[in-house]
Scaffold this motif. Structure first.
Motif, PDB file in Angstrom:
ATOM      1  N   TRP A  35       0.808  -1.218   0.000  1.00 34.75           N
ATOM      2  CA  TRP A  35       0.000   0.000   0.000  1.00 34.75           C
ATOM      3  C   TRP A  35       0.839   1.265   0.000  1.00 34.75           C
ATOM      4  CZ3 TRP A  35      -5.241   0.143  -0.566  1.00 34.75           C
ATOM      5  CH2 TRP A  35      -5.911  -1.077  -0.445  1.00 34.75           C
ATOM      6  N   LYS A  36       2.159   1.085   0.263  1.00 30.96           N
ATOM      7  CA  LYS A  36       3.015   2.269   0.417  1.00 30.96           C
ATOM      8  C   LYS A  36       2.982   3.144  -0.836  1.00 30.96           C
ATOM      9  CE  LYS A  36       6.484   1.368   3.512  1.00 30.96           C
ATOM     10  NZ  LYS A  36       7.720   0.649   3.727  1.00 30.96           N
ATOM     11  N   PHE A  37       3.273   2.547  -1.991  1.00 26.34           N
ATOM     12  CA  PHE A  37       3.349   3.320  -3.234  1.00 26.34           C
ATOM     13  C   PHE A  37       1.999   3.971  -3.570  1.00 26.34           C
ATOM     14  CE2 PHE A  37       2.870   3.097  -7.961  1.00 26.34           C
ATOM     15  CZ  PHE A  37       3.599   4.237  -8.237  1.00 26.34           C
TER      16      PHE A  37
ATOM     17  N   ILE B 133      -0.458   4.819  -1.670  1.00 20.40           N
ATOM     18  CA  ILE B 133      -0.849   5.865  -0.716  1.00 20.40           C
ATOM     19  C   ILE B 133       0.050   7.092  -0.847  1.00 20.40           C
ATOM     20  CG2 ILE B 133      -0.963   6.382   1.776  1.00 20.40           C
ATOM     21  CD1 ILE B 133      -2.328   3.672   2.088  1.00 20.40           C
ATOM     22  N   LEU B 134       1.363   6.862  -1.001  1.00 20.29           N
ATOM     23  CA  LEU B 134       2.260   8.016  -1.160  1.00 20.29           C
ATOM     24  C   LEU B 134       1.934   8.769  -2.453  1.00 20.29           C
ATOM     25  CD1 LEU B 134       5.724   6.654   0.040  1.00 20.29           C
ATOM     26  CD2 LEU B 134       4.236   8.298   1.172  1.00 20.29           C
ATOM     27  N   LEU B 135       1.685   8.011  -3.501  1.00 14.12           N
ATOM     28  CA  LEU B 135       1.348   8.641  -4.784  1.00 14.12           C
ATOM     29  C   LEU B 135       0.060   9.458  -4.650  1.00 14.12           C
ATOM     30  CD1 LEU B 135       2.039   8.739  -7.860  1.00 14.12           C
ATOM     31  CD2 LEU B 135       0.413   6.875  -8.140  1.00 14.12           C
ATOM     32  N   SER B 136      -0.928   8.882  -3.956  1.00 20.30           N
ATOM     33  CA  SER B 136      -2.200   9.598  -3.785  1.00 20.30           C
ATOM     34  C   SER B 136      -1.988  10.893  -3.001  1.00 20.30           C
ATOM     35  CB  SER B 136      -3.215   8.743  -3.037  1.00 20.30           C
ATOM     36  OG  SER B 136      -3.324   7.517  -3.645  1.00 20.30           O
ATOM     37  N   PHE B 137      -1.187  10.816  -1.937  1.00 21.15           N
ATOM     38  CA  PHE B 137      -0.920  12.031  -1.147  1.00 21.15           C
ATOM     39  C   PHE B 137      -0.281  13.100  -2.034  1.00 21.15           C
ATOM     40  CE2 PHE B 137      -1.144   9.711   3.039  1.00 21.15           C
ATOM     41  CZ  PHE B 137      -2.121  10.532   3.560  1.00 21.15           C
ATOM     42  N   GLY B 138       0.702  12.688  -2.832  1.00 23.68           N
ATOM     43  CA  GLY B 138       1.404  13.622  -3.721  1.00 23.68           C
ATOM     44  C   GLY B 138       0.424  14.254  -4.706  1.00 23.68           C
TER      45      GLY B 138
ATOM     46  N   CYS C 235       1.435  -3.894  -7.144  1.00 22.76           N
ATOM     47  CA  CYS C 235       0.507  -3.126  -6.302  1.00 22.76           C
ATOM     48  C   CYS C 235      -0.662  -2.569  -7.108  1.00 22.76           C
ATOM     49  CB  CYS C 235       1.245  -2.032  -5.527  1.00 22.76           C
ATOM     50  SG  CYS C 235       1.957  -0.802  -6.557  1.00 22.76           S
TER      51      CYS C 235
END
Ligand code: NAP
Length: 461
Positions: A200-202, A204-209, A289
């Motif tokens: 989920w890391k990628f 979620i980080l991408l979504s935040f960005g 992912c």
């Protein structure tokens, strides 16, 4: 009498069915929970502890002795103690010689020590047979019986017989042992409980960005621009209007990113003329992912639906509608129904509803309980064919949303196009490339490559 007693003997735990005594070092949370479970499963349990005083927390059928005394009573000793306290075990090396030591410990950080805790234990007590097990099961789950999610117990060790003995205990406790090979695998097993949603890391980080980027983009266009040029305060857009712009943009972009690695992989395979060469690492990770990317996209699509449903009760929207009615009444002129606008609005809504319906269907079929009940072909049909149809519908929904103003120069503010136009970039690229890949001149060699054909075979006869 003899006959009777033989019947009783067959059922009695003192016959050959009797389980071997297990020793547990440490009467902490895990030692007690494991002891309880073992006693329930018929194992006599003896604890090795620094204090031999009885405590109400310790299972009442278990004995509590000193470490040395307890170790002598069993051939398997479970070390339910933190690694930093292992040192005292060296003084018991003689008693522990030839025994099976089960290391269940975990660390607080990934790769905290140069060697795994199990290998460290094997170095401290070289005469013992060390087996790693149970570290992925929590004391709470053992005690409460909620082991559904963590029924698997990873086991590794260098001594086959010792490993087998531990796996037998694991099975007797109603858990599933998974043999991970030699003690070299212990570090990997110790890292498992420390992983935090690795897939989920990628996403979620991408979504935040992306959320941050589009938030500032919309803030500039929809709040700062009208304030500077028209002196209008639309700062309240931050609460609903801007989130309701960001959510569909994110949903569409992330959905397209689910399908982009597939088309990139196809291009790479066509270029290389083989499927037997590994994809670059970043592409491998991206492919792994895709399900999580799709679920995050679905979450944004669902939020978009909720935000859209509350539009009619927004004060700003009610004010705008009533002021239009009042201005028509004052000018004594009724605006005629614009058929083109009505068509565009209905088509845009219909495409959105159908797109969202398929989006939800994709999400449901990705759940293990559902995907386990369909075969590979059915799963591929839903995730690939219906997935592309969802992407087409959602892209069309966004394009029709622009309606007559789509790509019109008047919709640019400070040379910035509307945010929804940016969200069309990735989906359009994916759909165009996918369309090109369908042409027989590309599709045929690609299908052959995926069936094992190679343009320049590496191992030709
Ligand atoms: P805990 O509650 O702190 O218990 C550890 C026990 O170790 C103490 O009760 C004590 O037993 C013994 N101990 C403490 N200091 C000692 C020392 N200096 N010398 C000798 N013995 C000492 O910890 P826990 O939660 O039970 O965890 C024990 C091990 O299981 C850890 O390695 C942990 O990583 C692993 N583990 C725990 C869980 C979990 O859910 N808790 C899950 C998986 C793995 P006595 O007072 O009887 O000597």
């Amino acid at each position: 009498m003899n006959k009777n007693s033989s019947n009783i003997m067959a059922l009695s735990p003192t016959t050959s069915n009797k389980r071997e005594t297990v020793c547990i070092f440490g009467t902490g949370d895990f030692g007690r929970a494991l002891g309880h479970k073992m006693i329930q499963s018929g194992y006599p349990v003896v604890y090795g502890s620094r204090s031999t005083q009885a405590s109400s927390l310790i299972p009442k059928d278990a004995e509590v002795l000193s470490h040395a005394e307890a170790a002598q009573k069993a051939s398997i000793i479970i070390i339910a103690i933190q690694r930093q306290h292992y040192n005292f075990l060296t003084s018991l090396a003689e008693i522990l010689h030839g025994k099976v030591l089960v290391d269940i410990s975990n660390n607080v950080k990934l790769n905290q020590y140069p060697e795994s805790n199990a290998e460290y234990l094997a170095q401290l007590v070289p005469g013992a047979k060390v087996v790693k097990a149970f570290n992925t099961v929590s004391a709470w789950a053992l005690q409460s019986g909620t082991l559904d999610a963590s029924r698997q117990v990873f086991v590794c060790g260098d001594d086959m017989e010792a490993k087998q003995m531990v796996m037998d205990i694991v099975r007797a406790l109603g858990l599933t042992p998974l043999d991970h090979g030699s003690l070299l695998a212990a570090q990997e097993i110790e890292n498992y409980p420390l992983q935090l949603f690795p897939m989920w890391k990628f996403p979620i980080l991408l979504s935040f960005g992306l959320v941050a980027f589009f938030f500032f983009y919309c803030l500039i266009r929809d709040v700062i621009y009208p304030y500077v040029y028209e002196n209008k305060d639309f700062s309240f857009f931050i609460a609903i209007s801007i989130p309701n712009r960001i959510c569909p943009i994110l949903a569409l972009t992330l959905l397209a990113l689910v399908y982009l690695p597939g088309v990139l992989a196809a291009i790479i395979q066509l270029y290389r003329g083989t499927k037997y060469r590994r994809f670059p690492d970043w592409l491998d990770k991206w492919m792994l992912c895709r399900k999580q990317l799709g679920l995050v996209a679905l979450a944004f699509a669902s939020l978009h639906v909720l935000y859209t449903l509350i539009i009619p009760i927004r004060s700003f929207v009610r004010w705008r509608i009533s002021s239009q009615i009042v201005s028509q009444a004052l000018s004594n002129k009724t605006e005629p129904l614009n058929n083109t606008d009505a068509w565009l609005s209905d088509s845009y809504l219909a495409l959105g509803i159908l797109g969202f319906f398929l989006f939800v269907l994709l999400g449901i079929t990705s759940l293990p309980s559902v995907s386990n009940n369909v075969n590979w072909r059915e799963f591929r049909f839903v995730q690939s064919k219906l997935g592309y149809l969802t992407l087409i519908l959602c892209t069309a929904h966004t394009m029709v949303y622009g309606g007559k103003w789509f790509l019109s120069p008047s919709s640019y503010r400070w040379y910035l196009p509307s945010a929804y136009m940016l969200s069309l970039i990735v989906p359009c690229i994916v759909l165009v490339v996918k369309f090109v890949l369908i042409f027989p001149c590309l599709d045929k060699p690609l299908t052959q490559i995926r069936q094992g054909w190679e343009r320049n075979p590496q191992y030709s006869e």
